[in-house]
Write a protein that holds these residues in place. Sequence first.
Motif, PDB file in Angstrom:
ATOM      1  N   UNK A 142      11.182  12.917  -3.164  1.00  0.00           N
ATOM      2  CA  UNK A 142      12.474  12.625  -2.533  1.00  0.00           C
ATOM      3  C   UNK A 142      12.856  13.750  -1.564  1.00  0.00           C
ATOM      4  N   UNK A 143      12.655  14.992  -1.990  1.00  0.00           N
ATOM      5  CA  UNK A 143      13.037  16.140  -1.154  1.00  0.00           C
ATOM      6  C   UNK A 143      12.204  16.196   0.122  1.00  0.00           C
ATOM      7  N   UNK A 144      10.896  15.943   0.007  1.00  0.00           N
ATOM      8  CA  UNK A 144      10.007  16.048   1.173  1.00  0.00           C
ATOM      9  C   UNK A 144      10.204  14.910   2.171  1.00  0.00           C
ATOM     10  N   UNK A 145      10.814  13.825   1.707  1.00  0.00           N
ATOM     11  CA  UNK A 145      11.120  12.732   2.641  1.00  0.00           C
ATOM     12  C   UNK A 145      12.069  13.218   3.747  1.00  0.00           C
ATOM     13  N   UNK A 146      12.860  14.238   3.433  1.00  0.00           N
ATOM     14  CA  UNK A 146      13.838  14.761   4.400  1.00  0.00           C
ATOM     15  C   UNK A 146      13.280  15.940   5.200  1.00  0.00           C
ATOM     16  N   UNK A 147      11.989  16.236   5.028  1.00  0.00           N
ATOM     17  CA  UNK A 147      11.381  17.373   5.732  1.00  0.00           C
ATOM     18  C   UNK A 147      11.413  17.171   7.240  1.00  0.00           C
ATOM     19  N   UNK A 148      11.423  18.269   7.954  1.00  0.00           N
ATOM     20  CA  UNK A 148      11.413  18.220   9.420  1.00  0.00           C
ATOM     21  C   UNK A 148       9.996  18.001   9.952  1.00  0.00           C
ATOM     22  N   UNK A 149       8.990  18.300   9.117  1.00  0.00           N
ATOM     23  CA  UNK A 149       7.595  18.211   9.578  1.00  0.00           C
ATOM     24  C   UNK A 149       7.022  16.822   9.286  1.00  0.00           C
ATOM     25  N   UNK A 150       6.422  16.240  10.319  1.00  0.00           N
ATOM     26  CA  UNK A 150       5.957  14.858  10.224  1.00  0.00           C
ATOM     27  C   UNK A 150       4.905  14.669   9.123  1.00  0.00           C
TER      28      UNK A 150
END
Length: 942
Positions: free
Chosen positions: A443-451
């Motif tokens: 869930x947290x990584x879904x909001x990451x800035x890196x594609x």
Amino acid sequence: MTVSGPGTPEPRQAVPGASSVEQLRKEGNELFKCGDYEGALTAYTQALALGATPQDQAILHRNRAACHLKLEDYGKAETEASKAIEKDGGDVKALYRRSQALEKLGRLDQAVLDLQRCVSLEPKNKVFQEALRSIGGQIQEKVRYMSSTDAKVEQMFQILLDPQEKGTEKKQKASQNLVVLAREDAGAEKIFRSNGVQLLQRLLDTGEADLMLAALRTLVGICSEHQSRTVATLSVLGTRRVVSILGVENQAVSLAACHLLQVIFDALKEGVKKGFRGKEGAIIVDPARELKVLISNLLELLTEVGVSGQGRDNALTLLIKTVPRKSPKDPNNSLTLWVIDQGLKKILEVGGSVQDPAGELTVTANSRMSASVLLSKLFDDLKCDAERENFHRLCENYIKSWFEGQGLAGKLRAIQTVSCLLQGPCEAGNRALELSGVMESVIALCASEREEEQLVAVEALIHAAGKAKRASFITANGVSLLKDLYKRSEKDSIRIRALVGLCKLGSAGGTDFSMKQFAEGSTLKLAKQCRKWLCNDQIDAGTRRWAVEGLAYLTFDADVKEEFVEDEAALKALFQLSRSEERSVLFAVASALVNCTNSYDYEEPDPKMVELAKYAKQHVPEQHPKDKPSFVRARVKKLLAAGVVSAMTCMVKTESPVLTTSCRELLSRVFLALVDDVEDRGTVVAQGGGKALLPLALEGTDVGQTKAAQALAKLTITSNPEMTFPGERIYEVVRPLVSLLHLNCSGLQNFEALMALTNLAGISERLRQKILKEKAVPMIEGYMFEEHEMIRRAATECMCNLAMSKEVQDLFEAKGNDRLKLLVLYSGEDDELLRRAAAGGLAMLTSVRPSLCSRIPQVTTHWLEILQALLLSPNQELQHRGAVVALNMVEASKDIASTLMESEGLEILSVLAKGKESPVTRAAAACLGKAVEYGLIKPNQD
């Protein structure tokens, strides 16, 4: 003397237990004569178990050898004949049978010795003399061929290894000739004995693609079905060396190495099954050890840096094909357990890799999916909770080792590995999702800035959304996140995946119209966006695949199906993508097509149960109005016009592990839907549908094979089978059709199979023999007693066509059966089509087997009225068949002719003979002429 069937013993004194042995032996002989070789084998085996005398044992063993010869199990035939010879060294029948078995096994020199012994025992026996001449000719031909190839082999290698001949046409021709020579067993043996493997190794060492291909293809011929040559080849080349060729960059060479390794695996595994005996019968080193060495090298290759992505995929394909058991009936899954202990971490490493980043393993778009398929097959091959628990433990330990203390890169790899498990053994994937912190990290990584981080997290979320345990958690926490990603992300690769996640969650109701998850019109909007991305060829195939994934879920909605089949550009893009290198799209394409054709299983709910459910305020599934048959038919027509058959034909040809048994089942379902309408079958055949259905009917899930077989039956019924399945392919259709005769198939499937087999049986004797070999006759006979008139009629028609074969005629002529009686009685039934079939069979049988004519009055007292009814029928065809039967009976027996002339038959035949010139009048006149010849009636003045 005769030598083809079980023998008869000389008279001897009675001994205790002899009557039972004698009775069983006679029973076995009768079963053998009737063609029931399995039954005869059982009877002889039971007789042996009763403590027969040595003389009886010899007879029973040689009779068992005869059964095995008929069943084409030549190894067992040789063994049984040898046992008979041990008991009685002068048993000429046993010697002859052993020679037949040895000849079929290719051991001509040993077969000659047995035949020479037979001739010495019975010098005047023409059968033995002819067999000896025939086998002598075969040996001379083999010697002549071998001597002529000696010089050729040497010359070919000289040309191939000559540096001056580089790239010449001469060299190309020599390599082709070498490959062709190796395809014949004698040629392969010659190359092998001419130091061929060492010379082929030198070709592999050149590194030239053309020479490597020639060497690998020649090695295929040397190793094919020959265990001792295979082991010798591996010892010369080195197992490691052969496996390493898989990893080369040249795709053609890698594929050729993959094919060679498959042949090597087959040769070694056959040896493990057959007690280390190769085709040549030599005892060799334990092949199970060689098998493990080979698999161990493949597992090592998976994680080696520098190996091409194609090579890694080929290694996974080989492991998928060779490690798990072929059938759950095989109790031994030790190879699977060994691979899990030795190589599970290596497989997970491929499954958890990210495509083409620096410092990672080189993988293709299909590598992770292949790893998922292998993991799934390994997990399915486990037999108990302890084995499954070990699998879970190894997976969880591997994921934890990356998730804890390896930083962000480790978390990404751990999440990617979880995605791989969710696509494969989802039970293991669900367990991995429940590990502390995994779902929260997704869930947290879904909001990451890196594609790249977002891609890994969103894909994991999508795969988790389909699993029941996590769906509620994701519905509560993931939908808003996915919507946010879909609306705000500037990257299509992220938006398209977020959309698929929403599609997956939105299709939770399946085909139930009343269980829509989204607001009215939302699914249509999502589908429109998926189609837009699908048609955008500027987006890479790996990303467009996700658009198809979305449509695979959204097409549960009938409104989406209707719009999709109207969009020609989207259909064209879908079919093009299914032919691309992006093989992981196949399942999604097949799923979308199943939904559009409504070829999933759907049962109309019982109206009474619906009323009860409403009364109890339970949910009642509802079908969408646009899923009615008329809408489905229209969609099928549009898909056919768009070229769906040629696209599916290409999908079936795929060698990738991504074409799983589940995917095959989906394609079989679609094909069955496409051929449902008689008018569409010509289109399906013209676009190669018949050819594509054969592999689907022979391999896959039970349901998939049955669906494909039924589609084959429909095509065989309505089109010319010789055009639909040209050449040798027509013989491959028989087995799938016979599989539809089993009792677990529906009445419609039984009927269509019988109709299709009737068509095939009417084409040629070779096809009839193929039907007999598949043991269809007892099943067809069973359906002749079926209550349903259409099935009964179809079975009778099929049996009458099969009766053109000598073996079936023998069954009708055999004593103590009711086959003839059934045909006679059916010739008097009210159902005109059944009467026509039965009377046709009767006419044909009485023509070729006159002895049956005298048995007709014995099988039923109503034979005369049945025959008269046929002669009086207003149907010209029935009249003709009745007249032919009457003529055959009159010609066969004066007594029958007398009975017929003393009845109303004389008057009926007289009237028919005076009618307008036709086959009926000619047959009737011939009957009367024969009666005049017998002196039963006087010739008429006219």
